[in-house]
Write a protein that holds these residues in place. Sequence first.
Motif, PDB file in Angstrom:
ATOM      1  N   VAL A  41       0.838  -1.199   0.000  1.00 49.30           N
ATOM      2  CA  VAL A  41       0.000   0.000   0.000  1.00 49.30           C
ATOM      3  C   VAL A  41       0.876   1.252   0.000  1.00 49.30           C
ATOM      4  O   VAL A  41       1.745   1.420   0.857  1.00 49.30           O
ATOM      5  CB  VAL A  41      -0.938  -0.002   1.228  1.00 49.30           C
ATOM      6  N   ASP A  42       0.655   2.099  -0.977  1.00 46.80           N
ATOM      7  CA  ASP A  42       1.259   3.437  -0.996  1.00 46.80           C
ATOM      8  C   ASP A  42       0.226   4.407  -1.552  1.00 46.80           C
ATOM      9  O   ASP A  42       0.050   4.527  -2.765  1.00 46.80           O
ATOM     10  CB  ASP A  42       2.543   3.470  -1.828  1.00 46.80           C
ATOM     11  N   VAL A  43      -0.462   5.068  -0.623  1.00 45.43           N
ATOM     12  CA  VAL A  43      -1.537   6.003  -1.015  1.00 45.43           C
ATOM     13  C   VAL A  43      -0.926   7.262  -1.613  1.00 45.43           C
ATOM     14  O   VAL A  43      -1.395   7.765  -2.649  1.00 45.43           O
ATOM     15  CB  VAL A  43      -2.406   6.339   0.221  1.00 45.43           C
ATOM     16  N   MET A  44       0.105   7.795  -0.926  1.00 45.40           N
ATOM     17  CA  MET A  44       0.737   9.057  -1.344  1.00 45.40           C
ATOM     18  C   MET A  44       2.212   8.798  -1.603  1.00 45.40           C
ATOM     19  O   MET A  44       3.004   8.801  -0.689  1.00 45.40           O
ATOM     20  CB  MET A  44       0.548  10.125  -0.260  1.00 45.40           C
ATOM     21  N   ARG A  45       2.563   8.590  -2.895  1.00 41.87           N
ATOM     22  CA  ARG A  45       1.620   8.674  -3.986  1.00 41.87           C
ATOM     23  C   ARG A  45       1.801   7.580  -5.023  1.00 41.87           C
ATOM     24  O   ARG A  45       1.128   7.577  -6.043  1.00 41.87           O
ATOM     25  CB  ARG A  45       1.829  10.031  -4.696  1.00 41.87           C
ATOM     26  N   ALA A  46       2.750   6.657  -4.775  1.00 39.17           N
ATOM     27  CA  ALA A  46       3.194   5.780  -5.865  1.00 39.17           C
ATOM     28  C   ALA A  46       2.058   5.010  -6.539  1.00 39.17           C
ATOM     29  O   ALA A  46       1.987   4.936  -7.778  1.00 39.17           O
ATOM     30  CB  ALA A  46       4.253   4.809  -5.362  1.00 39.17           C
ATOM     31  N   THR A  91      10.459   6.434  -3.462  1.00 38.41           N
ATOM     32  CA  THR A  91      11.140   6.187  -2.184  1.00 38.41           C
ATOM     33  C   THR A  91      10.548   5.015  -1.429  1.00 38.41           C
ATOM     34  O   THR A  91      11.272   4.218  -0.819  1.00 38.41           O
ATOM     35  CB  THR A  91      11.049   7.456  -1.313  1.00 38.41           C
ATOM     36  N   ALA A  92       9.225   4.900  -1.438  1.00 36.49           N
ATOM     37  CA  ALA A  92       8.574   3.899  -0.592  1.00 36.49           C
ATOM     38  C   ALA A  92       7.820   2.836  -1.404  1.00 36.49           C
ATOM     39  O   ALA A  92       8.058   1.626  -1.248  1.00 36.49           O
ATOM     40  CB  ALA A  92       7.616   4.593   0.377  1.00 36.49           C
ATOM     41  N   GLY A  93       6.898   3.251  -2.249  1.00 38.08           N
ATOM     42  CA  GLY A  93       6.003   2.299  -2.898  1.00 38.08           C
ATOM     43  C   GLY A  93       6.710   1.244  -3.723  1.00 38.08           C
ATOM     44  O   GLY A  93       6.480   0.034  -3.548  1.00 38.08           O
ATOM     45  N   ASP A 112       0.243   6.843   8.345  1.00 36.03           N
ATOM     46  CA  ASP A 112      -1.163   6.566   8.650  1.00 36.03           C
ATOM     47  C   ASP A 112      -2.037   6.521   7.403  1.00 36.03           C
ATOM     48  O   ASP A 112      -3.077   5.852   7.412  1.00 36.03           O
ATOM     49  CB  ASP A 112      -1.706   7.586   9.660  1.00 36.03           C
ATOM     50  N   GLU A 113      -1.627   7.201   6.334  1.00 38.83           N
ATOM     51  CA  GLU A 113      -2.428   7.111   5.094  1.00 38.83           C
ATOM     52  C   GLU A 113      -2.370   5.687   4.535  1.00 38.83           C
ATOM     53  O   GLU A 113      -3.378   5.162   4.037  1.00 38.83           O
ATOM     54  CB  GLU A 113      -1.970   8.151   4.055  1.00 38.83           C
ATOM     55  N   ASP A 114      -1.198   5.052   4.658  1.00 39.22           N
ATOM     56  CA  ASP A 114      -1.046   3.681   4.150  1.00 39.22           C
ATOM     57  C   ASP A 114      -1.699   2.668   5.098  1.00 39.22           C
ATOM     58  O   ASP A 114      -2.372   1.738   4.653  1.00 39.22           O
ATOM     59  CB  ASP A 114       0.444   3.339   3.972  1.00 39.22           C
ATOM     60  N   LEU A 115      -1.506   2.875   6.401  1.00 38.07           N
ATOM     61  CA  LEU A 115      -2.097   1.934   7.364  1.00 38.07           C
ATOM     62  C   LEU A 115      -3.629   2.009   7.315  1.00 38.07           C
ATOM     63  O   LEU A 115      -4.310   0.976   7.329  1.00 38.07           O
ATOM     64  CB  LEU A 115      -1.584   2.253   8.769  1.00 38.07           C
TER      65      LEU A 115
HETATM   66 MG   LIG Z   1       3.981   7.090   0.214  1.00 36.34          MG
END
Ligand SMILES: [Mg+2]
Length: 233
Positions: free
Chosen positions: A21-26, A96-98, A146-149
């Motif tokens: 899960v990567d909501v912001m933003r991938a 960076t994350a997604g 928290d957006e991803d969780l």
């Molecule tokens: Mg993100």
Amino acid sequence: MDARFLGIADLVESPSVAVVVDVMRAFTVAAWAFARGAEKIVLAESLDQALALKARHPDWVALKDGPPAPGFDAVNSPGLLRSLDLDGRTVVQKTTAGTVGALAVKEAPLVLCAGFVVAEATARLLRTRGGDSVTFVVTGEDGRADEDLACAQYIAHRATGAAVDAGGFLRRAAGSRAAAELAQGVRRGVHPDDVALCLELDRFPFAMVATLEEELMVLRPCDVPPPTAEGAS
Ligand SMILES: [Mg+2]
Ligand SMILES: O=C(O)[C@H](CS(=O)(=O)O)OP(=O)(O)O
């Protein structure tokens, strides 16, 4: 369903089913790329790999997070991406994350990449193809974003077929550090509509499945059959 919520560094073994899960933003960006016609997205291991793939395939669209950079065609912004025509194109994405989270579970038999924009389709796919145990990879902030969780927890509820109000989950995402940093211009390569676009619940009807194709992790949209009248929830 046994749902586990782990940060990237907490992944010690390959799960059987992973939802990254990567909501912001991938993965909001990835969903928009498919909506704009992209055929597939190659999730790059590094900026160097993304540039090498672009050099080998000049027609591919190289995309990274942060500010625009030499050699890259686009940035990790749904607001900026939504005006591109990507018909039939291959996108190479490095963030960076997604993308890092997806590559961390590349050996898993089923890998879905998700955000709120594909939440229901993702939950539906888990209901039809998932096993008893699903690992949600919470990509941001060492598993604490928290957006991803919130999105992962919402999808986990929906994957059981439970009726659940999305409002509280979306409000948590709207109040997240990532949302604030995007709104305040702390993060780079941003369009003013990015946060709102990342919070559009079920904007798209497809899920997104990542598989290994000749040693590259490739993300593709996956149509999920609508529920039948009896099975609707
Ligand atoms: Mg993100
Ligand atoms: O582009 C993003 O929003 C982030 C990168 S940063 O946190 O803004 O530097 O990347 P993502 O992998 O999409 O979380």
